[in-house]
Design a protein around this motif. Sequence first.
Motif, mmCIF file in Angstrom:
data_model
loop_
_atom_site.group_PDB
_atom_site.id
_atom_site.type_symbol
_atom_site.label_atom_id
_atom_site.label_comp_id
_atom_site.label_asym_id
_atom_site.label_seq_id
_atom_site.Cartn_x
_atom_site.Cartn_y
_atom_site.Cartn_z
ATOM 1 N N ALA A 82 -38.228 73.233 14.202
ATOM 2 C CA ALA A 82 -38.093 71.783 14.166
ATOM 3 C C ALA A 82 -36.806 71.424 13.428
ATOM 4 N N THR A 83 -36.311 70.220 13.711
ATOM 5 C CA THR A 83 -35.058 69.787 13.102
ATOM 6 C C THR A 83 -35.198 68.364 12.577
ATOM 7 N N ILE A 84 -34.696 68.150 11.358
ATOM 8 C CA ILE A 84 -34.587 66.781 10.852
ATOM 9 C C ILE A 84 -33.100 66.480 10.726
ATOM 10 N N VAL A 85 -32.681 65.444 11.419
ATOM 11 C CA VAL A 85 -31.263 65.088 11.418
ATOM 12 C C VAL A 85 -31.088 63.807 10.611
ATOM 13 N N VAL A 86 -30.384 63.919 9.497
ATOM 14 C CA VAL A 86 -30.114 62.734 8.696
ATOM 15 C C VAL A 86 -28.721 62.253 9.064
ATOM 16 N N THR A 87 -28.622 61.012 9.506
ATOM 17 C CA THR A 87 -27.289 60.550 9.925
ATOM 18 C C THR A 87 -27.103 59.050 9.766
ATOM 19 N N HIS A 88 -25.841 58.692 9.690
ATOM 20 C CA HIS A 88 -25.416 57.306 9.671
ATOM 21 C C HIS A 88 -25.173 56.778 11.071
ATOM 22 N N TYR A 89 -24.769 57.741 11.916
ATOM 23 C CA TYR A 89 -24.174 57.325 13.180
ATOM 24 C C TYR A 89 -25.015 57.738 14.375
ATOM 25 N N GLN A 90 -25.185 56.813 15.280
ATOM 26 C CA GLN A 90 -25.921 57.072 16.512
ATOM 27 C C GLN A 90 -25.218 58.140 17.350
ATOM 28 N N ARG A 91 -23.866 58.156 17.254
ATOM 29 C CA ARG A 91 -23.028 59.086 18.011
ATOM 30 C C ARG A 91 -23.583 60.510 18.081
ATOM 31 N N LEU A 92 -24.037 61.044 16.932
ATOM 32 C CA LEU A 92 -24.561 62.409 16.870
ATOM 33 C C LEU A 92 -25.751 62.576 17.813
ATOM 34 N N LEU A 93 -26.542 61.483 17.920
ATOM 35 C CA LEU A 93 -27.798 61.578 18.664
ATOM 36 C C LEU A 93 -27.570 61.611 20.177
ATOM 37 N N ASP A 94 -26.306 61.360 20.595
ATOM 38 C CA ASP A 94 -25.960 61.583 22.001
ATOM 39 C C ASP A 94 -25.960 63.071 22.298
ATOM 40 N N TYR A 95 -25.652 63.843 21.260
ATOM 41 C CA TYR A 95 -25.560 65.297 21.448
ATOM 42 C C TYR A 95 -26.850 66.014 21.064
ATOM 43 N N ILE A 96 -27.402 65.618 19.921
ATOM 44 C CA ILE A 96 -28.696 66.183 19.527
ATOM 45 C C ILE A 96 -29.731 65.093 19.768
ATOM 46 N N VAL A 97 -30.446 65.229 20.846
ATOM 47 C CA VAL A 97 -31.324 64.126 21.255
ATOM 48 C C VAL A 97 -32.651 64.189 20.496
#
Lengths: 253, 425
Positions: free
Chosen positions: A197-212
């Motif tokens: 499992a992965t928890i992605v902490v981010t500011h930017y939506q941009r990353l979530l285009d790549y890691i959905v």
Amino acid sequence: MLTIKNLHASIEGNKILRGINLEVKPGEVHAIMGPNGSGKSTLASVLAGREEYEVTEGEVIFQGKDLLEMAPEDRAREGVFLAFQYPVEIPGVSTTNFLRTAVNQVREYRGLEPLDAVKFLSIMKEKMKLVEIDQKLMSRSLNEGFSGGEKKRNEIFQMAMLEPKLSILDETDSGLDIDALRIVSNGVNKLKSSETATIVVTHYQRLLDYIVPDFVHVLYNGRIVKSGTKDLALELEEKGYDWIKEEVNAASV
Amino acid sequence: MTTLTKNKVTDLALGQVPSFNSFQQLRENAQSFLRDKGLPGPKEEEYKFTSISKKLEQSISDFSPANTINLSLDRVKSNIFEGFDGDIIVFNNGHFEAELSRFQAQPYELISLYSSSPENLGKIAKFERDPFVALNSVSFEHGISIKVGRNKKIEKPVLLLFFNQAHKGQVISPRVLIEVEENAEIIFLENSISLDEEPYFCNAVTEIKVAKNAHVHYDRLQNENKKAIIVNNFETDIHRDATFTSVVVSLSGDMLRNNLSLNLLDSGCEGNMYGLYLLDGKTHVDNHTNVDHTKPHAESNELYKGVLADRSRGVFNGKIFVRQDAQKTNAFQQNNNILLSEDATINTKPQLEIWADDVKCSHGCTTGQLDEEALFYLQARGIGKIQAKGLLLYAFAGEVLEHISDKNFRNYLDSLVQERLGSSF
């Protein structure tokens, strides 16, 4: 895999987390977003065992075990991996030497034979391709003089070497250009499986285009105030956080 | 300490001096200098943080010169580190022991100071420079003089082993004169071994001449018992185009004072000083170094690093003189310390006096704790806290160890350092 219940944490007397609840199952990707100072990085740090933070209430169960009772190294050996927002430069310790020590200590904990130099190097070579990291960096002091992108790639490379169950990426995308972002995300995606499992902490939506992500959570004032699918991230990208703040503030009046 | 006790220590030390036939003039002069100056008291600037006299008064009751003790060849052999196959020069309480030494017909000359009096003895380590040099000059007995002739390259390193054991105190006074002539090359390694846990006072003098274009390396390990009081006076004259490198690794002892002086006497010469001190318990180590640039185009490099635990104390004082004539000098100095305990102390002082105007000189010192962020980073990758600490400290210390010239000696010290850093620290 991971159950966080009513987690409260503070640093130097300041309450940062004020009752986090989160359930992460194998195979899932969770994104945690939120404005600056909402507690995103604190959550990542508390899960990894950073000592400055004091957990005042709540519990974290990882694969049936009390995570908060464990030393940071034991959390790592159990399979929790934190990709640091600011990877630390360690002069005098080569990346190869450091990783071999780490991999073998983790293997020892898991009851596996230590890797000899030859086997270790061949695994290393294979994983290096994953994040397109340069061989030259491996013999240099850990992160010393690495560019921002190289440091973040090195984090994902370490993740590949340690084969964690749960990976927490703390703003791994911050400061990366598109090419670096693509390489880092590719690496993360290739390492995903139905058991991790992965928890992605981010500011930017941009990353979530790549890691959905399967789920997106919004952290505000130390609580998860809204959860949804990846559409929530798009909505945040478009409208910012103010509408969420207003919703929360209205509800608490 | 009052002047009274300062004089008392001096009187005791001088009162016990045996009578000699050799070096009569040197001994008389040193004696009268010492009577006049006394051993350094607490107000003496050079010994402000390291009060040897007070320590001697507390720990040593018998100021007579230490005699030789029983020392077997097996004992000597057990202290030779793995892989070493060069010459071995054994000292028994400061007395050279030819029978226990090992020579393999390497092309240098060794003579005992008991039977001959080389004219240069006392010319490099001048007794006026320090009362402890004077004390040694008065009281040394059976030292050695080594001469490496012109153009000789000594292939295998020469190991000096000092075995020390002096019940109820007593004074051990090793004396070594080394003269390395033009274009010659030699590597010295040194180790001092305590034969028991009783206190003693070892006051050593080593003086070295490095002639034109000669190259000398001198690497030392100080790992004596927890009650040993040691003053080590080490002085070198370095001539045109010559290089001299010193590495000192201090791991144990009660109070250690290392005086190291490099006199860069001509152009093109180079002097390097490296030091590492890993201290625990109440060990006190003081490194006073002195490099004197007298002529243009010479270079000096200095790096001392320390890790201090428990109630240990470190002192670093690095003097660099650049005289008016010494244009185009390069002089670099660095002292870095990590304190692992709130009760550990370091006093560090760079002292630069530059009279020339076209030079490159830099100095810096840092003192800090172990980097907690780095420690957490390693732990977060599954490395246990003790190993992680060891890894970080070893990375810090390794920068000094890599300057040790002999591979086997380096491996030996490396293993001692790793063992220390992976455990009690």
